[in-house]
Scaffold this active site. Structure first.
Site, PDB file in Angstrom:
ATOM      1  CB  SER A  12      -0.938   0.017   1.207  1.00 14.57           C
ATOM      2  OG  SER A  12      -0.182   0.139   2.395  1.00 14.57           O
ATOM      3  N   GLY A  13       2.137   1.125   0.217  1.00 17.97           N
ATOM      4  CA  GLY A  13       3.027   2.286   0.157  1.00 17.97           C
ATOM      5  C   GLY A  13       3.352   2.650  -1.285  1.00 17.97           C
ATOM      6  CE1 TYR A  14       1.539   7.295  -2.172  1.00 15.79           C
ATOM      7  CE2 TYR A  14       3.248   8.697  -1.265  1.00 15.79           C
ATOM      8  CZ  TYR A  14       1.913   8.452  -1.512  1.00 15.79           C
ATOM      9  OH  TYR A  14       0.966   9.361  -1.126  1.00 15.79           O
ATOM     10  CB  ALA A  15       8.541   1.594  -2.428  1.00 19.57           C
ATOM     11  CB  SER A  36      -1.864  -3.472   2.778  1.00 19.24           C
ATOM     12  OG  SER A  36      -2.246  -2.382   3.597  1.00 19.24           O
ATOM     13  NE  ARG A  37       0.522  -6.744  10.667  1.00 14.89           N
ATOM     14  CZ  ARG A  37       1.785  -6.991  10.309  1.00 14.89           C
ATOM     15  NH1 ARG A  37       2.451  -6.094   9.614  1.00 14.89           N
ATOM     16  NH2 ARG A  37       2.358  -8.129  10.648  1.00 14.89           N
ATOM     17  CG  LEU A  75       8.122  -4.649   4.616  1.00 15.67           C
ATOM     18  CD1 LEU A  75       8.772  -5.929   5.108  1.00 15.67           C
ATOM     19  CD2 LEU A  75       6.702  -4.525   5.168  1.00 15.67           C
ATOM     20  CB  CYS A 148      15.200   7.649  -4.649  1.00 20.89           C
ATOM     21  SG  CYS A 148      14.790   8.563  -3.155  1.00 20.89           S
ATOM     22  CB  SER A 180       6.222  10.346  -4.050  1.00 21.33           C
ATOM     23  OG  SER A 180       7.335  10.448  -4.901  1.00 21.33           O
TER      24      SER A 180
END
Lengths: 344, 344, 344, 344
Positions: A12-15, A36-37, A75, A148, A180
């Site tokens: 659910s994160g951007y990565a 995703s919890r 994570l 990045c 982001s």
């Protein structure tokens, strides 16, 4: 060829979301699970609305991973290392997108991050920067996705250091970074009325990605990095100031870059005399896996301004990792990474 | 007190328009004429819509200037110098906002701009940076408005150089600049679809404002400036990298800034341990005449990152000039410059 | 004249912060206390960095209010009503910036907000829209600050309804709103990577401010409002579609607006044939207390497109309230509200 | 299959450039020539920097077109019609991206555009909206690319009108449009300092694309369109207000949309109860060929708010045209249009 059964932990994160987007368009990857919890049992498109109509996957529980060929870990830093014994039983190939296994030098990790939870694993990971670490990548089952701003900096500077084109020891790096890069979690610093329009120095000194640059740049130079948050959502512009040795010319710099990146499909040398697109600009590479690299030499001083631009979520994270995976698996390096970016 | 009859030549541009806005709110200035060839006989609010209801002035012909106490020149570089004999007959006080008379050292002008049309006049102008040149300003009738990126840089660095706090010779300056600094004329580089979202290095080396920094910084240091165009309309963020001498501490740096800016009402020292506003940010000073200055020291290397932020049209141009005028006329330095900026 | 001792309750939010900024520049207001539970004992400039150097006030405890002449309440909806008995003992004049006391018709409150905690107080508040409710304001000690989108809509439509220039019953209103209108609290919807670049319909129907428009527009018309979140931080653009009765012309519409706003210093009629600033634009009024109002008539259909633009935090909240206070106290309506906005 | 030899006339503009980008990634199109008078002999990547490394094509002279299978015309309105006899000799298939041949009803063209240079050709073109005009497209060699705001509006409203779900005659449409829709030519209105941050009503009435909506919506309804320029570069958000007939429910509306778009791969119905992505948002479809369509019903009034979002250069121009071409040639409708868009 049978596609790799792929599990994305922390999707659910951007990565993780960007890896998912690219994996769904990759002919040899078959995403079988995304966890995703927080969004358990929600469609992935609830969080990533661009994926509506692309997949019916729903987020599932990270405690119940399916058997897979490939696990991708998106994570918070530290978590992958702590749970690694669980993950490594689940799949032969692992890509960790966090900082846990990026460094080869333990001292650098300790200096920038503190004690490492699993120093024993460091040597078994390959730093997943395909332009500078291809041989290690081809022989590793565990890949550590690069940071990045480190990628933007390394791709800009590596050829110079590799070929002895830097005169003084120190390099001054300024990275201008989109929002982001700070992740998907709402925060006061990321609240739109506060962040929009800001040009905010957030790490004048001590940026953790400095460790990677020092660790992988030939000769362990003195790297001074300052990080600025910008209005962009995606994108990093890196400028670096170095001096070339006496007796070297712009031609030599050109040649160093040309040779080094001759067979690297995702690095483009950008240096034009005219027009509005004379140097790399993160706007141009948004959504793509390109790293644009350019430079300008101040003739009378020997100061070389190196400029690079990437999309922090693609070439800076998920695309870069997929490129490394392509290399590892013997696939065409560009597989699944064809999107050229938009204009305007 | 009788207000100064004020004429603004070149009032349709951003510098002239900003001077007009501030002058309309200044108790001792009475704007009697604003000129523009292109917008002849149009209300000034046709170009500057914020001035609707503030004034009924219309643009008039620059060939027919009224007698005045003060002429403000907002012209393309070179024009003020060429026509100066005409202007100087029209009013005793003159403020030129262009680069024509900013430098005291002719060689620097020639190196960065080429031949000077009126070198004989240079010595009669005072460089209108009130924080570093107050005495000269108080005794001059002709003021040369400072360059915006030069002001951001000088205000950030001057106290260090003045008090011997710089160890090595070179300073590396990165200026991140809003689009209004390029002026009001439409151009391919300024076209919204091209400029919006861009992080565009436009002067890696050779930025003309470097000349002012060299000319006014004590000790004529080696100044390396790189200029980046950003998404903002107004605002400059300046970061500079210098090294302080061995044996000096953060306390010494603090003291240098505190002493130097003790009685300077428009410079604020911004350096907080916590929160999202720890360092200067041009967003915070938009519309105001403040220059926010801060720094961070890398303890183990002695690298000092200096950060400053201004609004390029106010503290970078028109507000700075009015502050200098206030000083010259013996008025409170802050007159007409009270707007504190907005949040968020 | 002795300035009013002013206390701002809930001063860390955007409404309270904007009232604070304006009050600090107001010659007849003396801010003696600003409260915030979360930022207790922090300088107000920790939250509102534009106020650095403007004040040394620190946030204090809302449970311990000082005696004052004026209390300004910048609280979440419902809180002011619940605690009102406490506040009313502390000061004779009260300005509530929430929705608690805006409506005169209880049924409308109940329809849009639910049960009212203190319906007994409604009749004692004056709706603080000085352009349409001046007489009530002049005679009230308790002022209810108007809703931002309601103000944009009412100022656009009121003259038409007051003078019988609307033919059909229904009006279709679209409000395009900046992110500050959603408040200072971080949230997923306001997270920069999500909000930046979004054009997000957030209330297609049922926007609560509709209640105010119905309540104060002459004739209780059928109001259909759709609200869209935009990239801007501040600002509301309101467009409304109505039909004028047969036999009426653009001249009649002009006259209706001109007469109604003849002596209203903060409403500007904006309607030009040429140029890029032909209609109201929230960009132009940012930071100012102006409401720009314009229109265009579709000749063959009688459809009238009404356009208005305000800064939601100034004319939409704090400036509007100060203007009402000025009116109540017999001061010049414009006192403390002189900032004209910026261009560009 | 032999790919179509494709010539793009007017390839330096945004429409032509976007067609070029998509064509380079399309397996059945082979771009053999791109023309531009202004950029003659420059690489196409000089103008479209995203295409660096994608192609070595240079702009050539529009007076010397190669023989081809397909000519794509990205020209100012009127030019394609005037030169059509030349183009039609050069290739059997023609796509015109201008407004010249979009309308089937000559009277509508004359009302919105003036006299038509080649009314004789109108009947031979198929309006290239594949969702509502598929049969005509499959049988035409000449395709007229649809207008961007018309496409957003038609895709939002067509199912309602086709299935009798609109009660009153009039529909009120608001289109919020990005800056790329105004083209690549620098202008005062598009100058970044003026356009950035603007919410500018540019066509309150009389928008030319209204003609297409009237022409293709079943029943020739009364269409009232208001157009607003926004901060975005790409993207259109369309909101429309209509009333459904008595006795119909949200379920009926759902069913109308579901049935109509059942087999349309590029229209997604977006309507969620929760989350921040409840309705269509142009941010989500940037770079993709999707049109997202959603709605909300105001139960007690029967007012239906219809919302649609597209990328004006993809689904609004070049992608839409390629989708029509795919249909015409019997290829999978989605060929070359797979990019899903980005998040965030």
């Amino acid at each position: 060829m049978e596609p790799l059964r792929t599990v994305i932990v922390g999707g659910s994160g951007y990565a993780g979301g960007e890896f998912l987007r690219l994996a769904l368009g990759h002919p040899y990857l078959d995403v079988v699970q995304v966890t995703s919890r927080r969004y358990l049992r929600q469609p992935v498109s609830f969080v990533h609305p661009n994926l509506r109509g692309q997949t019916n996957l729903k987020f599932s529980d990270p405690e119940h991973l399916e058997e897979a060929d490939l696990i991708v870990l998106g994570l918070p830093h530290g978590v992958a290392a702590q749970n690694f014994d669980y993950y490594k039983e689940k799949a032969p190939y692992i890509i960790d997108l966090s900082a846990d296994f990026r460094l080869k030098t333990l001292e650098l990790y300790e200096r920038f991050y503190g004690a490492h939870p699993r120093p024993d694993l460091l040597a078994q990971f390959a730093y997943a920067n395909p332009e500078i670490n291809a041989e290690a990548i081809k022989n590793a089952n565990w890949l550590a996705g690069a940071g990045c701003t480190a990628t933007a900096t390394l791709l800009g500077l590596y050829p110079l250091y590799a070929q002895g084109l830097v005169a003084r020891h120190a390099v001054f790096v300024t990275v201008m970074v989109g929002s982001s890069a700070a992740g998907a979690e709402p925060s006061p610093a990321g609240h739109h009325p506060e962040r929009s329009g800001a040009l905010r120095v957030y790490k004048p000194t001590g940026h953790r990605h400095t460790a990677e640059v020092i660790d992988y740049l030939p000769g362990t130079p003195e790297v001074h990095m300052t990080a600025v948050a910008t209005e962009r959502i995606r994108g990093i512009l890196m400028t670096a100031q170095v001096f070339i040795p006496d007796g070297f010319s712009e031609q030599d710099v050109w040649q160093a870059y040309r040779e080094f990146y001759a067979d690297k499909p995702f690095v483009r040398l950008v240096k034009q005399r005219r027009g509005i697109h004379r140097y790399p600009d993160p706007k141009v590479v948004t959504g793509s896996n390109y790293a644009d690299v350019g430079f300008e030499l101040e003739p009378d001083t020997g100061r070389l301004v190196v400029i690079s631009a990437i999309d922090n979520l693609v070439k800076g994270t998920a695309g870069h990792a997929i490129q490394a995976l392509n290399l590892r698996m013997g696939w065409d390096e560009r597989t699944g990474l064809e999107f050229p970016g938009l204009h305007p």
